[in-house]
Design an enzyme around this catalytic site. Structure first.
Site, PDB file in Angstrom:
ATOM      1  N   THR A  12       0.819  -1.215   0.000  1.00  0.00           N
ATOM      2  CA  THR A  12       0.000   0.000   0.000  1.00  0.00           C
ATOM      3  C   THR A  12       0.853   1.266   0.000  1.00  0.00           C
ATOM      4  O   THR A  12       0.318   2.368   0.098  1.00  0.00           O
ATOM      5  CB  THR A  12      -0.934   0.022   1.221  1.00  0.00           C
ATOM      6  OG1 THR A  12      -0.139   0.009   2.419  1.00  0.00           O
ATOM      7  CG2 THR A  12      -1.857  -1.185   1.221  1.00  0.00           C
ATOM      8  N   ALA A  16       5.161   1.238  -4.363  1.00  0.00           N
ATOM      9  CA  ALA A  16       4.357   0.215  -5.039  1.00  0.00           C
ATOM     10  C   ALA A  16       3.373   0.864  -6.005  1.00  0.00           C
ATOM     11  O   ALA A  16       3.217   0.421  -7.156  1.00  0.00           O
ATOM     12  CB  ALA A  16       3.613  -0.639  -4.010  1.00  0.00           C
ATOM     13  N   LYS A  17       2.719   1.925  -5.565  1.00  0.00           N
ATOM     14  CA  LYS A  17       1.701   2.565  -6.393  1.00  0.00           C
ATOM     15  C   LYS A  17       2.302   3.272  -7.592  1.00  0.00           C
ATOM     16  O   LYS A  17       1.771   3.191  -8.711  1.00  0.00           O
ATOM     17  CB  LYS A  17       0.896   3.554  -5.545  1.00  0.00           C
ATOM     18  CG  LYS A  17       0.059   2.888  -4.461  1.00  0.00           C
ATOM     19  CD  LYS A  17      -0.645   3.929  -3.595  1.00  0.00           C
ATOM     20  CE  LYS A  17      -1.483   3.267  -2.505  1.00  0.00           C
ATOM     21  NZ  LYS A  17      -2.144   4.272  -1.629  1.00  0.00           N
ATOM     22  N   ASP A 178      19.147  -0.660  -7.461  1.00  0.00           N
ATOM     23  CA  ASP A 178      19.530   0.740  -7.611  1.00  0.00           C
ATOM     24  C   ASP A 178      18.874   1.167  -8.920  1.00  0.00           C
ATOM     25  O   ASP A 178      19.314   0.770 -10.001  1.00  0.00           O
ATOM     26  CB  ASP A 178      21.052   0.885  -7.685  1.00  0.00           C
ATOM     27  CG  ASP A 178      21.499   2.334  -7.741  1.00  0.00           C
ATOM     28  OD1 ASP A 178      20.861   3.115  -8.471  1.00  0.00           O
ATOM     29  OD2 ASP A 178      22.490   2.693  -7.074  1.00  0.00           O
ATOM     30  N   HIS A 179      17.803   1.966  -8.834  1.00  0.00           N
ATOM     31  CA  HIS A 179      16.998   2.198 -10.033  1.00  0.00           C
ATOM     32  C   HIS A 179      17.756   2.941 -11.127  1.00  0.00           C
ATOM     33  O   HIS A 179      17.358   2.904 -12.291  1.00  0.00           O
ATOM     34  CB  HIS A 179      15.690   2.917  -9.689  1.00  0.00           C
ATOM     35  CG  HIS A 179      15.848   4.355  -9.308  1.00  0.00           C
ATOM     36  ND1 HIS A 179      16.004   4.763  -8.011  1.00  0.00           N
ATOM     37  CD2 HIS A 179      15.854   5.477 -10.063  1.00  0.00           C
ATOM     38  CE1 HIS A 179      16.109   6.081  -7.981  1.00  0.00           C
ATOM     39  NE2 HIS A 179      16.027   6.545  -9.208  1.00  0.00           N
ATOM     40  N   HIS A 241      23.904   5.763  -6.369  1.00  0.00           N
ATOM     41  CA  HIS A 241      23.626   6.093  -7.766  1.00  0.00           C
ATOM     42  C   HIS A 241      24.865   6.603  -8.513  1.00  0.00           C
ATOM     43  O   HIS A 241      25.164   6.143  -9.620  1.00  0.00           O
ATOM     44  CB  HIS A 241      22.532   7.159  -7.854  1.00  0.00           C
ATOM     45  CG  HIS A 241      21.239   6.762  -7.233  1.00  0.00           C
ATOM     46  ND1 HIS A 241      20.738   5.474  -7.291  1.00  0.00           N
ATOM     47  CD2 HIS A 241      20.322   7.488  -6.543  1.00  0.00           C
ATOM     48  CE1 HIS A 241      19.575   5.437  -6.664  1.00  0.00           C
ATOM     49  NE2 HIS A 241      19.309   6.633  -6.205  1.00  0.00           N
TER      50      HIS A 241
END
Length: 507
Positions: A12, A16-17, A178-179, A241
């Protein structure tokens, strides 16, 4: 792909959203999820599957890069169910195990389990322990644990966290996201260097004068004040990053390299970084904090005036660093890395400045020398630009730059979380942070953290909406360099109206 149950802790939450559900939906639309696939969302509150599915649907409709198709979205929703779970209650994990086994009974083939921890790092150890203790980790096929940064607060805490996780999962089962490693241009750095002999030939200290890596944000701390004031730019951006971008850029990879080769090469880069010590941190690091200024024509508050920030905070919102890699390819090439909040523009880019082929006596009108540049634009727009010297047809004694631009159409480019979640399903760890990288990066950063704690590195203030403190410019000027592409310095590379350019756009 094999049958998989995707167990999502923090179902929630905001991550996630905004990221995970849209990524799963786009993978679903592209046919990249297993045919036998189910998501079990976990949260402390109790509500029905229907309420959970409605929340997922709203997330997809709001944040997906594609417009959601109603019929496809309804089919996607059928793969979602919910289970209330208190992270500290072991009996809740037993209840979750029953639900997982029930879903797996309806799947065909060997069943596997992917545990995604979209929660705060303070919960990682407890969840991993309870997964093992409850039997959730006893998957019929493989099991994998996906966690988000931060991986520790300093070297010691990172080592302690890894030791705890290793009691429940093996290293090859842990996928540290690590996006930045999921950004399309970052993933292309590996292929561009492998498959282009021109870049391979130039990729060394023989031809490169310096490298600049920038990640600037226009936003301030916003609602993250409580978290950010304890981490700063050094922990939030630099240790993870920015050092990952450095590693991905400086690799020298053979063709068709495996994930093991990539990780080995990345480790060697960190091992070759010239270490900092207590007596030289201040000469290599610029520490900054934004003061009141103007952003997009509007006045904005300084960092210590932000809600939730103590008036006397010495936290860093800006870091600039000079690094050197002591290996045969990069020895003698300075790498300048900077990241900050409340900057003049939002941009992540890499600029490679090449050495001068001939001694040039000519100057541009603003007295800045002309340089040959290779520019990787990583975000928000993706592209590659070469800036090359040519004679000015109006003045044979002068040089002027031409630009060769390659820009992709971003509409159909997968977002970072799509690529990373797909790799986690496929068991490809290439673009995830291995423990060796995490530990070595913390080892390099630890002397900086110590110096900041002792206040032995001065804190420079810069107005919001600028390119950072003047000290960051002086850091480069020591070696006769300057930051490229700063908004106030666009004249370095922009061209006058009517100048001849050769532009190639790849859509």
């Amino acid at each position: 792909m094999e049958a998989t149950t995707f167990v999502l802790f923090g179902a929630t939450g905001d991550l996630a959203k905004r990221k995970i559900y849209p990524a799963l939906y786009n993978l679903f639309i592209d046919g990249k999820l297993p045919e036998s696939f189910h998501v079990i969302g976990l949260g402390r509150r109790s509500f029905s599957d229907e309420v959970y599915q409605a929340s997922v649907q709203q997330s997809v409709q709001t944040f997906s890069r594609r417009t959601a198709d109603e019929s496809e979205l309804q089919r996607f929703m059928q793969s979602f169910s919910y289970c209330a779970l208190n992270i500290d209650h072991q009996e809740d994990y037993k209840k979750l195990l029953e639900q997982v086994q029930q879903k797996e009974a309806a799947m065909t083939g060997t069943t596997n389990r992917l545990f995604y921890l979209s929660v705060g790092p303070e919960f990682f150890e407890t969840i991993a322990h309870n997964i093992k203790a409850s039997g959730l980790g006893d998957a019929q096929g493989w099991k994998r644990l996906v966690i988000e940064k931060p991986f520790g607060h300093d070297l010691l805490s990172a080592q302690q966290l890894n030791a705890k996780l290793s009691e429940s999962f093996e290293e090859h089962e842990i996928y540290r996201i690590d996006h930045y490693l999921g950004k399309p241009m970052v993933q292309k750095l590996e292929i561009l260097q492998q498959s282009n002999p021109v870049l391979q030939a130039l990729w060394s200290n023989r031809y490169i004068a310096n490298v600049q890596i920038t990640a600037s944000e226009t936003v301030g701390v916003e609602e993250r004040a409580g978290y950010y004031d304890h981490v700063g730019a050094i922990r939030d951006m630099f240790q993870n990053h920015m050092l990952q971008l450095l590693m991905m850029l400086t690799l020298h990879l053979p063709e068709n390299s495996t994930s093991e080769v990539v990780r080995f090469k990345k480790k060697k880069i960190l091992e070759a970084l010239e270490p900092l010590h207590k007596d030289n941190v201040a000469t290599h690091i610029v520490r900054g904090q934004y003061a009141a200024g103007t952003q997009s024509g509007k006045p904005v508050a300084g960092y210590t005036e932000e809600p939730g920030i103590p008036a006397g905070s010495m936290n860093d919102t800006y870091i600039a660093a000079k690094l050197e890699i002591d290996d045969p390819f990069w020895r003698g090439v300075p790498f300048y890395i900077r990241t900050g909040k409340r900057m003049a523009e939002k941009s992540t880019r890499i600029v490679i400045e090449f050495k001068e082929a001939l001694k040039q006596s000519t100057k541009t009108q603003d007295n800045n020398r002309i340089a040959n540049l290779l520019i990787y634009e990583i975000s928000p727009n993706e592209g590659i630009t070469f800036q090359l010297n040519t004679r000015d047809p109006q003045n044979k004694e002068q040089f002027k730059p031409i630009h060769i631009d390659f820009h992709s159409n971003g509409d159909e480019v997968p977002e970072a979380y799509e690529s990373l979640i797909l790799d986690a399903f496929n068991g490809d760890p290439t673009f995830f942070a291995h423990w060796d990288e995490v530990e070595l990066s913390w080892k390099w950063v630890q002397p900086i953290l110590n110096a900041f704690a002792e206040q032995s590195v001065p804190l420079h203030y810069y107005p919001a909406g600028s390119n950072g403190p003047k000290a960051a410019e002086e850091l480069l000027a020591q070696n006769g360099h300057h930051w490229w592409l700063d908004r106030e310095s666009d004249q370095h590379t922009t061209t006058s109206k009517g100048e001849q350019q050769y532009v190639y756009t790849n859509h």
